[in-house]
Design a protein around this motif. Structure first.
Motif, mmCIF file in Angstrom:
data_model
loop_
_atom_site.group_PDB
_atom_site.id
_atom_site.type_symbol
_atom_site.label_atom_id
_atom_site.label_comp_id
_atom_site.label_asym_id
_atom_site.label_seq_id
_atom_site.Cartn_x
_atom_site.Cartn_y
_atom_site.Cartn_z
ATOM 1 N N SER A 91 0.851 -1.189 0.000
ATOM 2 C CA SER A 91 0.000 0.000 0.000
ATOM 3 C C SER A 91 0.883 1.234 0.000
ATOM 4 O O SER A 91 2.098 1.155 0.107
ATOM 5 N N LYS A 127 -6.512 -6.725 -12.600
ATOM 6 C CA LYS A 127 -7.567 -6.789 -11.600
ATOM 7 C C LYS A 127 -7.858 -8.214 -11.134
ATOM 8 O O LYS A 127 -8.334 -8.433 -10.022
ATOM 9 N N SER A 160 -5.282 -6.414 -8.483
ATOM 10 C CA SER A 160 -5.012 -4.982 -8.292
ATOM 11 C C SER A 160 -5.690 -4.140 -9.370
ATOM 12 O O SER A 160 -5.034 -3.651 -10.295
ATOM 13 N N THR A 215 -8.576 1.977 -10.358
ATOM 14 C CA THR A 215 -9.918 2.498 -10.084
ATOM 15 C C THR A 215 -10.174 3.863 -10.709
ATOM 16 O O THR A 215 -11.296 4.159 -11.112
ATOM 17 N N ASP A 267 -4.911 5.450 -9.485
ATOM 18 C CA ASP A 267 -5.080 4.837 -8.177
ATOM 19 C C ASP A 267 -5.393 3.360 -8.376
ATOM 20 O O ASP A 267 -6.241 2.993 -9.209
ATOM 21 N N ARG A 271 -6.342 -0.311 -6.458
ATOM 22 C CA ARG A 271 -6.837 -0.933 -5.237
ATOM 23 C C ARG A 271 -6.123 -2.258 -5.001
ATOM 24 O O ARG A 271 -6.107 -3.127 -5.879
ATOM 25 N N THR A 272 -5.536 -2.423 -3.852
ATOM 26 C CA THR A 272 -4.830 -3.662 -3.507
ATOM 27 C C THR A 272 -5.401 -4.236 -2.222
ATOM 28 O O THR A 272 -6.244 -3.615 -1.558
ATOM 29 N N SER A 309 -5.455 1.336 -1.061
ATOM 30 C CA SER A 309 -5.227 1.998 -2.344
ATOM 31 C C SER A 309 -3.784 2.464 -2.468
ATOM 32 O O SER A 309 -3.182 2.954 -1.510
#
Length: 582
Positions: free
Chosen positions: A9, A44, A236, A239, A252, A254-255, A259
């Protein structure tokens, strides 16, 4: 290459951020990395490879260096052919960029990566068009999947339903070899080699793990990315884009740990696979979905239009002024399976002698041997006034034994379970089969009678089936007098329901010839590129030949990465013409 299921992160800065992990994404990443840039790919899903792993791994590249071994070709002939394919949607600038850079892209990947191509004689899809050729499609050689090491299990599986004992029976190229196994030494050697590879996989991994076609393409590119230092994060999703003072500066992501803001000094490449699973967007532009009809996509499940939404959020747009919004494919649904694994792409059966396709009215509506991309719009049109958009593929007992039918394999593989599941229908007479399927029995009888008379003579005056080199390439060369035409004679008879489907979107983000995403006023959006199925198709929704999704999509990725890295991009041929028509 560093491949992570759980990236950190916080924040990260790289030169290039590539969103997606299909063939176009890997091409962009490797091209940028070979130019000396630090590259991060984000995916993703929990596996890498995208829809490419479901594909045939074929690339349509006019003028490629392998073509002369098969026959003549020229860039000018290819341009002429594409003009007729694209029609009023022809984009001279982007086509010129594709034709100038496609061969260079193949040369680069074969020189700098583990990609190994082979040429095969495969006719372009519309032989009547001037400039047609049979030398532009390149296949991908199989790959020892063990060379991926610990990353082997993170490579997306292919369409396993189309494999049979190591052979891709859903592929026309390999199906021909299977049919030839008992007729030629070369065919037998090919099949035995495939079976040997399956046995090795079972001994090593406990099950078959074929790395062929599109899966081999991804494995070869991924192995090369591992070796040159590209980083890939799985699970991942990107977004939103980081958009500052009119420029895209990153995204950005998302993990699992929150984020991460990834800043990209040189640019962001959108290559997330298009939007075949974006229900709202596809309903708006697919005519049969707009009418409330069923549709099934063979695209990877994560291809939900992320790239399109992000591009639109910073002023880009999705171009829907195309010949066709998607690469169409007729499919049948296999009971008991789910998602893409439940779909059978009808590439090899309907073209063979002894098959016809009819609507519920009991009438044929199109050349059954025509390209899959053409077959679906014809089905949609024929069913416009019917309760549902579907057709039935019919054959007799001798035909199903010889060629199979969809997921049903040729003899001696049993077919009873497919009858019990309802996947195929069987009846002793055509009238009984029509009753089971809900087809007009009287009309079907007349249709089959007329078809049989003409098929015995080797002609189809109604739809011209078997009348050109493309049709013939899909048929059975051992069948005379026409490789595509055979009568439907002795029961029992069989029927299989076909529905509209696709293998990806052609409508996509508007870009220029350098892959830069364009704003509403036509100006490039600084820092943002698109490639693969995220970008508007080079041929503006026309399907030129085998590999016309992968070849152009990878070429645009190569162009985009060269441009953002500051490397020289090949000058488009006939630049003056391109400017006149842009």
């Amino acid at each position: 290459m560093t491949l992570s299921n759980k990236p950190p992160s916080g924040a990260r800065q790289v030169d290039v951020l590539v969103i997606g992990s299909g063939a176009a994404a890997f091409t962009a990443a490797i091209t940028a990395r070979k130019a000396g840039l630090e590259v991060l790919m984000v995916e993703k899903e929990a596996v890498f490879g995208g829809t490419t792993c479901f594909s045939g791994g074929v690339m349509w590249i006019p003028g490629n260096r392998h073509s002369p071994s098969l026959g003549p070709d020229s860039i000018e002939q290819a341009r002429t052919y594409i003009k007729h394919e694209a029609g009023e949607h022809y984009d001279a600038e982007r086509v010129a960029a594709f034709l100038a850079n496609g061969p260079a892209m193949i040369d680069f990947l074969e020189r700098e990566t583990e990609l190994e191509c082979y040429p095969f004689a495969y006719p372009d899809y519309h032989p009547p068009y001037p400039g047609h050729a049979s030398v532009r499609s390149l296949g991908t050689k199989d790959y020892p999947v063990g060379r991926l090491g610990k990353h082997r299990t993170l490579l997306r599986q292919g369409l396993t339903q189309t494999n049979f004992m190591g052979l891709a029976v859903g592929s026309n190229v390999e199906m021909k070899q299977l049919m030839n196994a008992g007729r030629s030494l070369a065919g037998l050697v090919f099949v035995l080699g495939k079976f040997g590879a399956v046995l090795r996989d079972i001994l090593r991994y406990g099950k078959p793990d074929p790395c062929t076609r599109g899966r081999a393409l991804i494995a070869r590119l991924a192995r090369s990315a591992f070796d040159c230092g590209v980083e890939l994060w799985l699970n991942s999703p990107a977004t939103q884009l980081v958009y500052v003072n009119g420029k895209v500066e990153g995204a950005d992501v998302r993990t699992a740990d929150g984020s991460v803001r990834v800043l990209a000094r040189k640019g962001v490449v959108l290559a997330s696979g298009g939007f075949p699973h974006d229900a709202a967007r596809t309903t708006a532009i697919y005519p049969h979905k707009a009418a409330g009809r069923a549709h099934h996509s063979l695209g990877a499940p994560g291809n939900t239009g992320d790239g399109a939404r992000m591009a639109e959020s910073v002023g880009g747009s999705v171009d829907t002024a195309v010949q066709q919004p998607a690469a169409w494919m007729p499919v049948s649904v296999i009971p008991g399976y789910h998602g893409a694994k439940a779909l059978w792409p009808h590439i090899v059966d309907r073209q063979k002698p002894g098959f016809i396709a009819v609507t519920a009215l009991g009438k044929r509506f199109f050349d059954e041997s025509a390209p899959y991309h053409d077959f679906v719009p014809a089905m949609v049109k024929a069913c416009a006034d019917l309760p549902e958009t579907c057709c039935y593929l019919l054959c007799d007992h001798a035909t199903i034994r010889r060629y199979g039918l969809g997921f049903v394999k040729p003899a001696p593989v049993p077919r009873e379970k497919h009858i019990r599941s309802g996947y195929i229908l069987r009846a002793d007479t055509l009238a009984e089969l029509a009753r089971k399927a809900g087809i007009d029995a009287s009309a079907l009888g007349q249709t089959v009678q007329r078809f049989n008379v003409n098929a015995r003579m080797g002609s189809d005056p109604d739809f011209g089936r078997g009348g050109d080199v493309y049709d013939h390439s899909q048929g059975d060369p051992e069948h005379k007098p026409n490789p595509n035409l055979g009568p439907i004679e002795a029961g029992p008879f069989y029927a299989l329901r076909l529905l509209p489907g696709d293998i990806g979107t052609f409508s996509g983000i508007r870009t220029d010839g350098n892959g830069r995403v364009l704003a509403a006023d036509g100006a490039p959006i600084p820092g943002l590129y698109a490639a693969g199925n995220d970008a508007l198709n080079f041929m503006s929704g026309a399907y030129t030949g085998a590999g016309a999704t992968l070849g152009p999509g990878m070429t645009l990725a190569y162009i985009a990465a060269r441009h953002l890295s500051g490397a020289a991009v090949e000058t488009p041929v006939h630049a003056q013409e391109a400017r006149r028509h842009a």
